[in-house]
Design an enzyme around this catalytic site. Structure first.
Site, mmCIF file in Angstrom:
data_model
loop_
_atom_site.group_PDB
_atom_site.id
_atom_site.type_symbol
_atom_site.label_atom_id
_atom_site.label_comp_id
_atom_site.label_asym_id
_atom_site.label_seq_id
_atom_site.Cartn_x
_atom_site.Cartn_y
_atom_site.Cartn_z
ATOM 1 N N TYR A 5 16.309 -25.149 -6.122
ATOM 2 C CA TYR A 5 17.531 -24.350 -6.173
ATOM 3 C C TYR A 5 17.831 -23.678 -4.832
ATOM 4 O O TYR A 5 16.977 -23.011 -4.247
ATOM 5 C CB TYR A 5 17.382 -23.287 -7.249
ATOM 6 C CG TYR A 5 18.653 -22.571 -7.630
ATOM 7 C CD1 TYR A 5 19.562 -23.139 -8.497
ATOM 8 C CD2 TYR A 5 18.921 -21.298 -7.131
ATOM 9 C CE1 TYR A 5 20.724 -22.475 -8.872
ATOM 10 C CE2 TYR A 5 20.073 -20.618 -7.497
ATOM 11 C CZ TYR A 5 20.969 -21.210 -8.367
ATOM 12 O OH TYR A 5 22.121 -20.550 -8.732
ATOM 13 N N SER A 12 11.026 -27.425 -9.459
ATOM 14 C CA SER A 12 11.952 -26.394 -9.919
ATOM 15 C C SER A 12 13.290 -27.024 -10.316
ATOM 16 O O SER A 12 13.332 -27.848 -11.227
ATOM 17 C CB SER A 12 12.110 -25.321 -8.840
ATOM 18 O OG SER A 12 12.775 -24.195 -9.354
ATOM 19 N N GLN A 13 14.396 -26.691 -9.634
ATOM 20 C CA GLN A 13 15.653 -27.361 -9.934
ATOM 21 C C GLN A 13 15.499 -28.878 -9.835
ATOM 22 O O GLN A 13 16.025 -29.629 -10.665
ATOM 23 C CB GLN A 13 16.754 -26.898 -8.984
ATOM 24 C CG GLN A 13 18.069 -27.634 -9.146
ATOM 25 C CD GLN A 13 19.103 -27.219 -8.119
ATOM 26 O OE1 GLN A 13 20.033 -26.515 -8.439
ATOM 27 N NE2 GLN A 13 18.939 -27.657 -6.872
ATOM 28 N N ASP A 38 4.548 -17.902 -14.094
ATOM 29 C CA ASP A 38 5.820 -18.237 -13.460
ATOM 30 C C ASP A 38 6.965 -17.513 -14.163
ATOM 31 O O ASP A 38 7.378 -17.892 -15.261
ATOM 32 C CB ASP A 38 6.024 -19.752 -13.527
ATOM 33 C CG ASP A 38 7.238 -20.232 -12.747
ATOM 34 O OD1 ASP A 38 8.052 -19.392 -12.325
ATOM 35 O OD2 ASP A 38 7.378 -21.460 -12.577
ATOM 36 N N HIS A 98 5.583 -19.272 -9.373
ATOM 37 C CA HIS A 98 6.482 -20.423 -9.274
ATOM 38 C C HIS A 98 6.054 -21.430 -8.212
ATOM 39 O O HIS A 98 6.564 -22.552 -8.205
ATOM 40 C CB HIS A 98 7.913 -19.950 -9.021
ATOM 41 C CG HIS A 98 8.942 -21.003 -9.253
ATOM 42 N ND1 HIS A 98 8.975 -21.791 -10.403
ATOM 43 C CD2 HIS A 98 9.972 -21.454 -8.488
ATOM 44 C CE1 HIS A 98 9.977 -22.652 -10.324
ATOM 45 N NE2 HIS A 98 10.601 -22.476 -9.175
#
Length: 325
Positions: free
Chosen positions: A92, A187-188, A273, A303
Site C-alpha cells: 500500500y 500486504s496490499q 500485526d 506487519h
C-alpha cells in the site's frame, strides 16, 4: 505489542460469517470482459542499468479502461528460453520503484514482472509511474474509500483488473513460459495476489505475504491502524452509509477470491500485526479453496512479518511448482 487477536488454535479454524454477493462472479466476468475489449498493447523497452546479472525491460500495458499501466520485467542476463515467472504486486502506497529494488527472483533464475499500482507511489518509500485517471466521489484521504459507494466505481476494481492484465502482459513476453506463472506480494500486494488467484484459473502458485484487503467487516472494527482506519473515518462523517460501504467492499474482499482459487498457495501471517490482523489473514487462508496450501506463522512479529525469512521460505517452496512440464 502483545497478542491482541484470537488465540492461534481459534485462528486456525476462524471463518468470516459474511458471504460474497450473489452476482460476485458475474460482476467480475463482466469487468474483465470489458477490460479485454481494449488491446493489451504490451510494450517491453530495454533499460540501460549498471547491473551485470540481469536485463531490465520497462513495461507498459493496457489495464482497466485501457489505461496505461507501468511495470518492470527483470530477467536473468543470460536468459534464452522461456522462463518460469513471478508477477509481483506492491504494498500500500508504494510504486514500482527502481529496477535494482527487484533482483531476488531474477537472481533465482525466474522472470520477475513487477506491476506498478495506479495512483500510488508517492508515499515516501517507492515511487510510482502510473496515474489513476478516474475521478472519485467524496472519500477519505488514501485509497480505501475512493468510489466506495458503488462497486463499479471503487478504486480496487481498477487495480484488480490491472493485476489480471499484468499476468496476461507477462505471459505475452517470449521469454516467459505462460504455463509457469506465479503471483505474489506483501500486504496490499498479498491481497491483490489473492484476487488474481480467484480470477485467473491457471496460475502455477500464489504467495500472499501478510495479505491486506481480507475480511473487511472484521478488519474495520478490530484495528485502529491505517489503512483499514480509512474506512472508519469515512463512516464517521457518513453515519448511515455502513451498509452501502460494506456491500461495495464485499465485491473486493480477498476472502471471497480465496474461496475460488485453485493454485497451490504459501501464505504468511504475523500474530502481532495491527495493520493486517491475523484473524483477517486466517479468514482468507481458511477459505482458500485449494487443498495444497500452507501458512507460515510469525508469532512475535508485527506487519513486517517474516521479512527475509519468508523470502527464504518462498525460494525453497516455489520451484517445485514451476518446474518445466
Amino acid at each position: 505489542m502483545a497478542l491482541f487477536d484470537l488465540p492461534l488454535d481459534q485462528l486456525r479454524t476462524y471463518r468470516p460469517e459474511h458471504r460474497a454477493p450473489e452476482d460476485f462472479d458475474a460482476f467480475w466476468q463482466k469487468t474483465l470482459a470489458e477490460a479485454r475489449e481494449h488491446d493489451l498493447a504490451a510494450r517491453f523497452e530495454p533499460v540501460d542499468v549498471p547491473l551485470t546479472g540481469v536485463r531490465v525491460l520497462d513495461v507498459t500495458f493496457a489495464g482497466h479502461g485501457g489505461h496505461p499501466v507501468k511495470g518492470w520485467l527483470v530477467l536473468p542476463a543470460d536468459a534464452e528460453g522461456p522462463l518460469p515467472a513471478v508477477v509481483e504486486y506492491i504494498g500500500y502506497g508504494g510504486g514500482r520503484g527502481l529496477p535494482h529494488m527487484h533482483l531476488l527472483w531474477a537472481a533465482a533464475g525466474f522472470a520477475h514482472f513487477v506491476m506498478d499500482t495506479r495512483g500510488q507511489g508517492s508515499g515516501g518509500w517507492a515511487q510510482g509511474d502510473t496515474p489513476d485517471p478516474v475521478g472519485s466521489a467524496p472519500s477519505y484521504a488514501g485509497f480505501m474509500t475512493r468510489g466506495v459507494e458503488d462497486p463499479h466505481d471503487y478504486y480496487y476494481r481498477r487495480v484488480f483488473t490491472d493485476a489480471v492484465r499484468a499476468v496476461e502482459a507477462a505471459r505475452s513476453h517470449p521469454l516467459v513460459d505462460a504455463a509457469r506463472v506465479a503471483v505474489g506480494g506483501g500486504s496490499q500486494g498479498g491481497g491483490i495476489s489473492l484476487a488474481v488467484a480467484g480470477l485467473v484459473p491457471d496460475l502455477a502458485a500464489v504467495m500472499p505475504d501478510v495479505p491486506f484487503l481480507c475480511d473487511f467487516p472484521r478488519a474495520a472494527t478490530l484495528t485502529d491502524h491505517p489503512p483499514y482506519k480509512e474506512i472508519g473515518l469515512y463512516l464517521k462523517s457518513r453515519r448511515i452509509g455502513a451498509d452501502t460501504v460494506f456491500r461495495t467492499l464485499s465485491y473486493f474482499d480477498a476472502v471471497h477470491f480465496a474461496a475460488r482459487a485453485q493454485a497451490p498457495a504459501l501464505f504468511s501471517v504475523a500474530l502481532q500485526d495491527l495493520t493486517c490482523p491475523p484473524s483477517t489473514v486466517f479468514g482468507a487462508f481458511n477459505a482458500y479453496a485449494a487443498e495444497d496450501k500452507r501458512i507460515e506463522v510469525y508469532e512475535f512479529n508485527e506487519h513486517e512479518g517474516g521479512g527475509p525469512y519468508q523470502q527464504a521460505t518462498q525460494l525453497r517452496w516455489l520451484p517445485r511448482y514451476l518446474t518445466a512440464s
